[in-house]
Design a protein around this motif. Structure first.
Motif, PDB file in Angstrom:
ATOM      1  N   LYS A   1       0.808  -1.219   0.000  1.00  0.00           N
ATOM      2  CA  LYS A   1       0.000   0.000   0.000  1.00  0.00           C
ATOM      3  C   LYS A   1       0.843   1.271   0.000  1.00  0.00           C
ATOM      4  CE  LYS A   1      -3.889  -2.135   2.468  1.00  0.00           C
ATOM      5  NZ  LYS A   1      -4.643  -2.175   3.745  1.00  0.00           N
TER       6      LYS A   1
ATOM      7  N   GLN B   1      -0.442  -4.999  -6.404  1.00  0.00           N
ATOM      8  CA  GLN B   1      -1.124  -4.638  -5.157  1.00  0.00           C
ATOM      9  C   GLN B   1      -2.501  -5.275  -5.020  1.00  0.00           C
ATOM     10  OE1 GLN B   1      -3.832  -2.496  -4.145  1.00  0.00           O
ATOM     11  NE2 GLN B   1      -3.277  -2.856  -1.995  1.00  0.00           N
TER      12      GLN B   1
ATOM     13  N   ALA C   1      -3.397  -7.517  -1.969  1.00  0.00           N
ATOM     14  CA  ALA C   1      -4.502  -7.078  -1.115  1.00  0.00           C
ATOM     15  C   ALA C   1      -5.459  -8.230  -0.845  1.00  0.00           C
ATOM     16  CB  ALA C   1      -5.241  -5.915  -1.768  1.00  0.00           C
TER      17      ALA C   1
END
Length: 451
Positions: free
Chosen positions: A254, A263, A267
């Motif tokens: 992040k 990402q 995530a």
């Protein structure tokens, strides 16, 4: 829900004091179950503050729903993960291997590190019962006081239990404060290492030299652990690291632009319930099926592990009720203004609140729940940086650990397992717990200055 701005601040403070007194009297004097006590105390605050009955009901529902949706899966998955690690001998593998690598002279350090790692997926009580025979066998072999090895083990277990997810305590605090678990893990590990060193090998050596506690006869005659039947060391390390690495990787992605391309994947994998699900499945295959457990046996092990989670979840949910009752009544603003005028860092306030509840009630879970509820009700919490909120989480963990005494079930468990009288337990275990909580808090306080 908006806070009720029309309520008198003096009445709000009086309501909070009376409600918390009712809560503490129910737990301490009347021995009422913690869930009922917290719920009655929270509702009392709403009634005395003059909140409309519909808002009291809404606050209860809001507190239970918003709190459980953040931790229910994590507590359940963590319990199953720990159960597989326990029955497969994974905890013993870590302890035996670490002691062998460190040698008898530095075995106290090995036990402290092992306790810290094992307490993350395994409940404190289970971890202690599994590993204490190894501490006793070392004491028997070296002819030293059992405290020389049991104190470091206890310190490691206490640190892992209080400071580092996926153990339920810091997970519930992080959920109530709305802080990323990756930051909580990083700060928890950093605080925990210092706490374990001071309260474990250092304090254990002092206790071992001052008090000679012989190895219990029932343990002294036991045979040594058969290492040939235990799973491989690196298999255990790898499985335990799965959720920690995935959650931390998500947090790092992040803030690191170079990882922006992956990402979304990180995530997803680093979502705590996904990371823990992957770890549980890996444990099922590598520690379950590969060591001869059938589907039916694993199902029974994992189902039984969920039995103690009901109490944890319900106490935590009622802590959420307390948080939303304080927040929706407007008392959170009053507390926030009082803290601001007192010029005390929020990290310090969090530690003090948790410590006072811990000393009064004895339960670290109740202390964490109440402290997190009070802090989360303050205005502007969501605007603080993730690093600072992680420090607040560690401070609550530290406060909920200090001063274990006669009202704490852990005190009596340690007393009976190690074979000490009450006075010696106070002079060894109680001080060890206070060192764990105090050192962890001080490290978090120092880090918070840079947040």
């Amino acid at each position: 829900m908006e806070a009720v701005a029309t309520l008198d601040p003096t009445r709000l403070v009086l309501a909070a004091i009376i409600g918390l007194v009712i809560l503490l009297v129910l737990i301490i004097k009347c021995k009422v179950q913690a869930m009922i006590s917290i719920l009655v105390g929270a509702i009392s605050i709403g009634l005395i503050a003059g909140m409309p009955l519909t808002e009291i009901v809404s606050s209860v529902n809001e507190g239970i729903g918003n709190t459980l949706k953040g931790i229910a899966l994590l507590v359940g998955l963590g319990s199953m993960f720990g159960a597989i690690l326990e029955v497969s001998g994974g905890a013993q593998t870590l302890a035996v291997t670490m002691v062998r690598k460190f040698g008898d002279e530095k075995a106290a350090w090995a036990l402290g590190i092992t306790g810290l790692v094992i307490a993350m997926p395994v409940f404190f009580d289970a971890g202690l019962i599994i590993l204490i025979p190894l501490a006793f066998s070392l004491a028997k072999r070296t002819k030293r006081s059992a405290l020389f090895y049991t104190i470091p083990l206890l310190a490691g277990l206490a640190v892992g239990h209080a400071f580092i997810p996926p153990t339920p305590g810091p997970v519930l605090v992080a959920t109530m404060l709305g802080v990323d678990l990756g930051w909580v893990i990083l700060i928890g590990i950093f605080c925990g290492i210092f706490a374990m060193i001071v309260a474990g090998p250092i304090w254990g050596k002092i206790c071992g030299n001052k008090y000679f506690i012989p190895v219990p006869e029932s343990v002294a005659n036991q045979e040594d652990i058969d290492e040939s039947k235990l799973p491989k060391f690196w298999t255990i390390v790898g499985i335990i690291l799965i959720p920690l690495v995935l959650i931390i990787a998500n947090s790092v992605a992040k803030v690191v632009p170079a990882l922006s391309g992956i990402q979304p994947v990180l995530a997803f994998l680093g979502e705590p319930f996904v990371a823990l699900t992957i770890a549980v499945i890996a444990a099922m295959f590598l520690l379950g099926y590969k060591h001869g457990y059938s589907n039916e046996e694993l199902e029974k092990i994992m189902t039984k592990s969920l039995e103690p989670t009901g109490m944890i979840l319900l106490v935590t949910a009622c802590g959420g009720v307390l948080r939303y009752m304080l927040q929706n009544s407007g008392l959170g603003d009053v507390i926030g203004n009082a803290v601001s005028s007192a010029s005390l860092p929020l990290v310090v306030v969090a530690f003090i609140v948790a410590a006072l509840v811990r000393i009064s009630v004895g339960s670290s879970t109740v202390a964490m729940t109440m402290a997190a509820g009070i802090i989360a009700a303050m205005p502007g919490i969501s605007e603080l940086s993730p690093l600072y909120l992680a420090c607040v989480t560690a401070a609550i963990a530290g406060g909920s650990t200090v001063c274990s005494h006669f009202n704490d079930s852990g005190f009596w468990l340690v007393k009976s397992l190690v074979g000490m009288d009450e006075k010696t337990t106070l002079k060894t275990w109680t001080i060890m717990e206070t060192l764990v909580g105090g050192v962890g808090f001080l490290v978090a306080l120092v880090i918070s200055f840079f947040a």
